[in-house]
Write a protein that holds these residues in place. Sequence first.
Motif, mmCIF file in Angstrom:
data_model
loop_
_atom_site.group_PDB
_atom_site.id
_atom_site.type_symbol
_atom_site.label_atom_id
_atom_site.label_comp_id
_atom_site.label_asym_id
_atom_site.label_seq_id
_atom_site.Cartn_x
_atom_site.Cartn_y
_atom_site.Cartn_z
ATOM 1 N N UNK A 1 -27.499 45.619 -42.349
ATOM 2 C CA UNK A 1 -26.714 46.504 -43.210
ATOM 3 C C UNK A 1 -27.198 47.956 -43.081
ATOM 4 N N UNK A 2 -28.516 48.122 -43.052
ATOM 5 C CA UNK A 2 -29.085 49.471 -42.944
ATOM 6 C C UNK A 2 -28.702 50.120 -41.606
ATOM 7 N N UNK A 3 -28.765 49.340 -40.533
ATOM 8 C CA UNK A 3 -28.408 49.875 -39.210
ATOM 9 C C UNK A 3 -26.907 50.133 -39.112
ATOM 10 N N UNK A 4 -26.124 49.198 -39.645
ATOM 11 C CA UNK A 4 -24.663 49.306 -39.529
ATOM 12 C C UNK A 4 -24.159 50.594 -40.184
ATOM 13 N N UNK A 5 -24.771 50.995 -41.276
ATOM 14 C CA UNK A 5 -24.267 52.171 -42.007
ATOM 15 C C UNK A 5 -24.963 53.462 -41.590
ATOM 16 N N UNK A 6 -25.949 53.348 -40.735
ATOM 17 C CA UNK A 6 -26.760 54.534 -40.426
ATOM 18 C C UNK A 6 -25.962 55.630 -39.721
ATOM 19 N N UNK B 1 -26.836 62.165 -36.186
ATOM 20 C CA UNK B 1 -26.515 61.383 -34.997
ATOM 21 C C UNK B 1 -25.798 62.236 -33.961
ATOM 22 N N UNK B 2 -24.896 63.080 -34.458
ATOM 23 C CA UNK B 2 -24.071 63.846 -33.528
ATOM 24 C C UNK B 2 -24.860 64.933 -32.823
ATOM 25 N N UNK B 3 -25.796 65.545 -33.537
ATOM 26 C CA UNK B 3 -26.454 66.723 -32.970
ATOM 27 C C UNK B 3 -27.870 66.485 -32.456
ATOM 28 N N UNK B 4 -28.379 65.262 -32.593
ATOM 29 C CA UNK B 4 -29.772 65.058 -32.181
ATOM 30 C C UNK B 4 -29.902 65.069 -30.658
ATOM 31 N N UNK B 5 -30.974 65.705 -30.200
ATOM 32 C CA UNK B 5 -31.215 65.771 -28.752
ATOM 33 C C UNK B 5 -31.923 64.515 -28.274
ATOM 34 N N UNK B 6 -32.592 63.823 -29.194
ATOM 35 C CA UNK B 6 -33.329 62.623 -28.796
ATOM 36 C C UNK B 6 -32.376 61.421 -28.807
ATOM 37 N N UNK B 7 -32.756 60.323 -28.118
ATOM 38 C CA UNK B 7 -31.845 59.162 -28.060
ATOM 39 C C UNK B 7 -31.534 58.616 -29.458
ATOM 40 N N UNK B 8 -30.277 58.268 -29.659
ATOM 41 C CA UNK B 8 -29.871 57.761 -30.982
ATOM 42 C C UNK B 8 -30.554 56.439 -31.306
ATOM 43 N N UNK C 1 -34.357 52.507 -34.392
ATOM 44 C CA UNK C 1 -35.716 51.941 -34.446
ATOM 45 C C UNK C 1 -36.432 52.414 -35.708
ATOM 46 N N UNK C 2 -36.167 53.658 -36.087
ATOM 47 C CA UNK C 2 -36.792 54.169 -37.314
ATOM 48 C C UNK C 2 -36.291 53.391 -38.527
ATOM 49 N N UNK C 3 -34.989 53.095 -38.560
ATOM 50 C CA UNK C 3 -34.431 52.320 -39.686
ATOM 51 C C UNK C 3 -35.089 50.949 -39.735
ATOM 52 N N UNK C 4 -35.271 50.357 -38.559
ATOM 53 C CA UNK C 4 -35.888 49.024 -38.501
ATOM 54 C C UNK C 4 -37.348 49.092 -38.966
ATOM 55 N N UNK C 5 -38.045 50.159 -38.576
ATOM 56 C CA UNK C 5 -39.451 50.314 -38.987
ATOM 57 C C UNK C 5 -39.540 50.454 -40.513
ATOM 58 N N UNK D 1 -22.749 49.237 -36.262
ATOM 59 C CA UNK D 1 -22.815 50.690 -36.457
ATOM 60 C C UNK D 1 -21.735 51.382 -35.626
ATOM 61 N N UNK D 2 -21.485 50.865 -34.428
ATOM 62 C CA UNK D 2 -20.438 51.448 -33.580
ATOM 63 C C UNK D 2 -19.064 51.127 -34.149
ATOM 64 N N UNK D 3 -18.916 49.877 -34.617
ATOM 65 C CA UNK D 3 -17.624 49.485 -35.208
ATOM 66 C C UNK D 3 -17.315 50.317 -36.452
#
Lengths: 283, 417
Positions: free
Chosen positions: A105-110, A118-125, A130-134, A184-186
Motif C-alpha cells: 500500500x505504501x509503495x502503491x501510493x508513493x 518523483x517527476x523531478x528527481x535526478x536519482x533513480x525512482x 527502496x526508501x519506502x520499504x526501509x 504504483x504505476x497503475x
Amino acid sequence: MKFQKKYSARSKEQLGFLTAVKTFFSDIITYRALIWEMSKMELKAQYKNSFIGMAWLFFMPLINVATWLLLTNGGIFNPGDTEVPFTVYVIIGSTCWVFFFALQDSLAKSIVHGSHQFLLSEFPRMVIMCQKATTHLITMILPFTLCFVVVFLFGIPLTPKVLLFPLTLLPLFILGFALGLLLSLLEVVAVDLAKVFNRLLSAMLFLTPVAFTLNHPKGILSVLVKCNPLSYLVTVPREMLLPGAFYLSNMYYMGVGVVVLFFFFSLRTFYAAETKIMERLSV
Amino acid sequence: MMGREDILLTVHAVSKKFSGNLKKSMAYGIADLMRISLGIHSRTDELKEKEFWVIRKLSLELKPGDILGILGVNGAGKTTLLRLISGIYSVDEGEIQVNGKIVSLFAATLGMHPLFTGRENIYVRAAMYGLTRAEVDKRIDDIIAYAELENFIDSPMGIYSSGMRARLGFAIAVHADADIIIIDEGLAVGDMGFRAKAFKTLRELKGKTAILIVSHSISQISQMANRIMVLEKGEKIFETTQVQKGIDYYINNCVHSSPNVKDNTSANAGLVSSMLFSETQKTNEADEALQLAYGDELGLEFVFCTIVDTHKLVIQLELVNSKMETVAVAHSDTAKFKVRQIGDSYRIVVVIPQLPLRADKYKINLTVRNCENDLPVVIAHAIHSFVIKSGVHSAAHIQLMAIWSQQHFDPHTTPTL
C-alpha cells in the motif's frame, strides 16, 4: 564512469530480467546513504510535530493487540482449533498480514502522493521505493517485538525454529514490494484498475488464515483459502513462533517460487516503464 | 585539444511527443504499461491521435567549459529538452548520452523538509546528488558559509524565506561535484548580492563543467552563455557561438513575432518597475494607455537592476506604432547622459518635452546595454503604451514641430526666388 548514462527510445524497453535485478542492487548500493537519510527523515517527520513523538510507533501495535484481546475474549470469533491461545494466534497472523499489506500500500501510493519528487528527481525512482520499504521495515520492528512479548506473556515456549522466522517473512516482503511497484504505476495511468486491485487485496484478508485456521473454512471458501498462496506465506512464519513441528508444504514452496518470479517480472516492468508512465504525471 | 572522449553530453536527433488530451494520455499509458510488461515493442516515432511533437530531431553536444543558453518563447520545448537530458522524460526518437554527473537547479530545494533544520536537509539533498555522509561532512561548513546561513542552519527550514531556501539549495548544488549543471528559467537565488555570487561561481566552474541555461531572460543568458541555441516549436532554428548574434536572432525572429510577447514578462527581467507620466496623468500599468495630444510632454521613470559591474551603460527607448513599426528612438548617448552606478539598482527618469507624432497608439520598448561588450542588460518590450488622440492623420510618422510665421509680402522690397 559512475554517472555514464545512455537513453534512447528502446534502451529501457529492451531491459532484461537479469539486468533489472543487477540495476536494482546497484541502485541500492550507490544510493544507500540517500535511502537511509530519507528513511530517517520520513520516520521523524511523521512524529516530529506530535507531543509523544515516536512513541506512536509503540502505541499503535499495542492498541492493535488490545483490540484482538478484547474481541477474542468476548467470544466473537470461532477460529477453529488452534494449539495456542487464539489471541496469540491472531496477533501474530495479523502482524504478518500488515507486514505484507502495508508495504504494498505504501509503495502503491508513493508516486501519486509524491508526484513532484518523483517527476523531478535526478536519482533513480527505485531509490524512493527502496526508501519506502526501509521505512516500513523499521516501522514493523515494534509490532513484531510485541508478538514476541505476547508469546512470552502467554507462557508459550519458543523453539529453535524461531531463528527461521525472519527468513520465512522474506517472501511476504518480496511479494508486498513487487505488488507495490506494479500498483504504483497503475495508480498513475489506470486509477480505476488500481482501486479494484486495492479492494481485491483488502478482501484477500478474508481468504487468508489470519483470524482462522487453514483447515477451518468449508465448501468453496476452503478451496479458495487453500489456493491462495498468501495462506501459506502467512501461516509458515506464524508457525515459527509457535510450538509444534512445522511442515513446509509443497504449496509453500510453490508460493515462494511464484513470488520470486513475480518479483523479477515486477522489477523489470518498473524499470522499463517508469519513465514512460511517470511523465504522464505532468500532463 | 578536446576529443570525443571529452564530450559530456551528446543529444542526437532526439524527439519527444506528448498527448494534449488527458484521457488519451492515460489510455496510451495503460497500453504502454501492458506492452512493456509483456516485452512487446511498438513504434514511438509516429504520432498517435491527439499527440504532438514537443521536441523534434534535436541535436547538441556539450564539452567542459560550454555554457549553452537556450532561448525560446513559451512552448518552444526548452523545459522538455532539459527534462529529457536529466532522464526525467523518456526519449521517443534518437539518443542521449551523458558522461558525467548532472545537477539540476530547477528543483534545487526538492526533497527538503520544512520540519527539519537546514543542516539535516543538507545531508538529504546532498545524498540525492550522490554524495555520501562522509563527503558531506567534509564540505558542510563550506555549504553553510556559501549559503550565508550560519545563524539559521540549526533552525527548521519552515521558518526560512524562499530566498534562504533557494540559497541553501544552490549552495548544495554547486558543492556536488557536477559535470553538467542545468538551470531552468533563470537563477532566482536570493537577493542581488547573492545572485551576483551565484553567477560568479558558475562562471568559475565553467573550466571543468558544462552549463545548460534555459531562460526567457535575455539579460541572464547574455551575461552567462558562450553559446546560444534558439528553439521554436521544439526545433532548433539557430545555433551560434556569437552570443550577441544569437540574441539578436531570437529578438528579431521569435520575440517580435510571438503572439505571447505581451505575456512574456520574463523577457523584462532586470526591469524592477516603471511609470509613464505626462503633465496630468501617470500610470504604472503596461495595459493602461495614457491619452495624449500631439505635442504633449511624456516622461518615463524606471528602475532596473543588474549584476554587471560597469559604468558604461547606454539606454534606448523605442516608440513603436500600432503597425509594429519603430517610429522614433531616444538614446542616452545622444543626450550625452552618463549612467552612474550607485549599488545594483538604477532609477532613471527620462522626459521627452514634445511628442511630434501623428495620431496612433504607441508602445515603448526599453533596452539597456553594456557598452563594454554590447550585450543587453535589460530588454523590456511594451512596458507602457500611450495614444496620441489629436493631430494630423497624415502618412508620415513624425509631424515636425516647426515654428511658423507669416510676414508682409512687398514685391518691390522683398527679393523673389
